[in-house]
Design an enzyme around this catalytic site. Sequence first.
Site, short mmCIF file in Angstrom:
data_model
loop_
_atom_site.label_atom_id
_atom_site.label_comp_id
_atom_site.label_asym_id
_atom_site.label_seq_id
_atom_site.Cartn_x
_atom_site.Cartn_y
_atom_site.Cartn_z
N TYR A 123 0.78 -1.23 0.00
CA TYR A 123 0.00 0.00 0.00
C TYR A 123 0.82 1.29 0.00
O TYR A 123 0.26 2.37 -0.16
CB TYR A 123 -0.98 -0.02 1.18
CG TYR A 123 -2.04 -1.07 0.97
CD1 TYR A 123 -3.12 -0.84 0.14
CD2 TYR A 123 -1.93 -2.33 1.56
CE1 TYR A 123 -4.09 -1.81 -0.08
CE2 TYR A 123 -2.89 -3.31 1.34
CZ TYR A 123 -3.97 -3.05 0.52
OH TYR A 123 -4.91 -4.01 0.28
N PHE A 409 -10.11 -4.45 11.18
CA PHE A 409 -11.37 -4.32 10.46
C PHE A 409 -11.20 -4.81 9.02
O PHE A 409 -12.00 -4.58 8.18
CB PHE A 409 -11.85 -2.87 10.47
CG PHE A 409 -10.82 -1.84 10.05
CD1 PHE A 409 -10.64 -1.53 8.72
CD2 PHE A 409 -10.02 -1.20 11.00
CE1 PHE A 409 -9.70 -0.58 8.32
CE2 PHE A 409 -9.08 -0.27 10.61
CZ PHE A 409 -8.92 0.05 9.27
#
Length: 409
Positions: A123, A409
């Site tokens: 990322y 999450f």
Amino acid sequence: MTTDLRVLRQTEWNVWYDNLIRAFGGVPESSEEREMFDALTDYDRSLGFWDGDQCVGTAGAFVFRLTVPGGASVPTAGVTMVSVAATHRRRGVLTAMMRRQLDDIRSWGEPLAALTASEPEIYGRFGYGIGTLQLNAEIDTARVKLSVPPGTDDVCLRYAAPADVLDACEAVYARVVPTRPGMLARQPGWERIGTLDPETERHGASPLQCVVAERDGEVVGYARYRVTPGWSPSGHDGTISLEDLEGVDVPVHGALWRFLFGLDLTTKVRTRGRPLDEGWQHMVSDIRRCNLRVKDSLHLRLVDVGAALEARTYQAPVDVVFEVEDAFCPWNEGRWRLTGDAKGAVCVRTEEAADLALSVRELGSAYLGGTSLTSLAGAGLVRELRQGALVEASVGFGSAVAPWLPHGF
């Protein structure tokens, strides 16, 4: 076949989610987990990449509010459920989803995007920097002693079924959220994450157990954990796996950690994902026998540099001009003048000479105060263009407590 990147339709969720599960190894989740994430999925904020009738890419964005230095709760897109089918690697699927997603997040007016990465190297090229670290430990409680702080004996503990005290525990969590950067204000439905207890995740351990801490009749803390019984030729050798622990002050933490250290028939406490500066590390008699290990946790991206830098405060006065590089989100590129202190901040575009040059990735790493700009400069990632600017900005961006993401999450 024709490819199509589009917003997820509710009728497509099962196919979409099955593609995600396959990308992460194909082991089915429990029905409890699957139902929870189905309920939490925001279809309008989720993307599917389709090759004909095949789903070959997934990406979602939860609605979160993230605590930043100064205690503000800032709208943040929780990037999640990102996957690309192995049959479609290196065809631009991920880049297309990241491009669309960041454009969407900007249009929603959310200045931050955050994620936890299965592979950290992925990322950075999309502007995400490591914003928080987490501490894992395996504490040899047979040999490590704990010295608790004053006031610990004023705290009473009692067992409770996790579901029965969920509301009280969530109230404790909500009190703690503003005190530490990186914490997430839980949105409706997310309280369930603390009591998920699928048998497939126990790996020989007990069902989830819970103790709550009370003082003057009020719940002020809690710990959730599992116990894996064990025996060796020398006797008992059980292991406590700590899943979650929160308390409103130091004595409450002392009482909960003392409880864990003293559980019968156990000789180890394993923790994962704890804050780097958690106080128990200074209560133990031998830190070497706690087997500490640090790991990356929250990866953070500034979607709107000006709004993000204005949303937090600074522990010392700053007046610095950043030259920001952001090829993936070019609206952030250029010079920004940040002026701020402990009361607030203003960040606007400027034509003034730059004091520091860096990419948006480094701003993401430094934003919550866990990584110093000086440290990044030591790797050649931040360049000082005005003498003294680096120290000034590094001190200002710091945080009195380590930033911490409480759950994934």
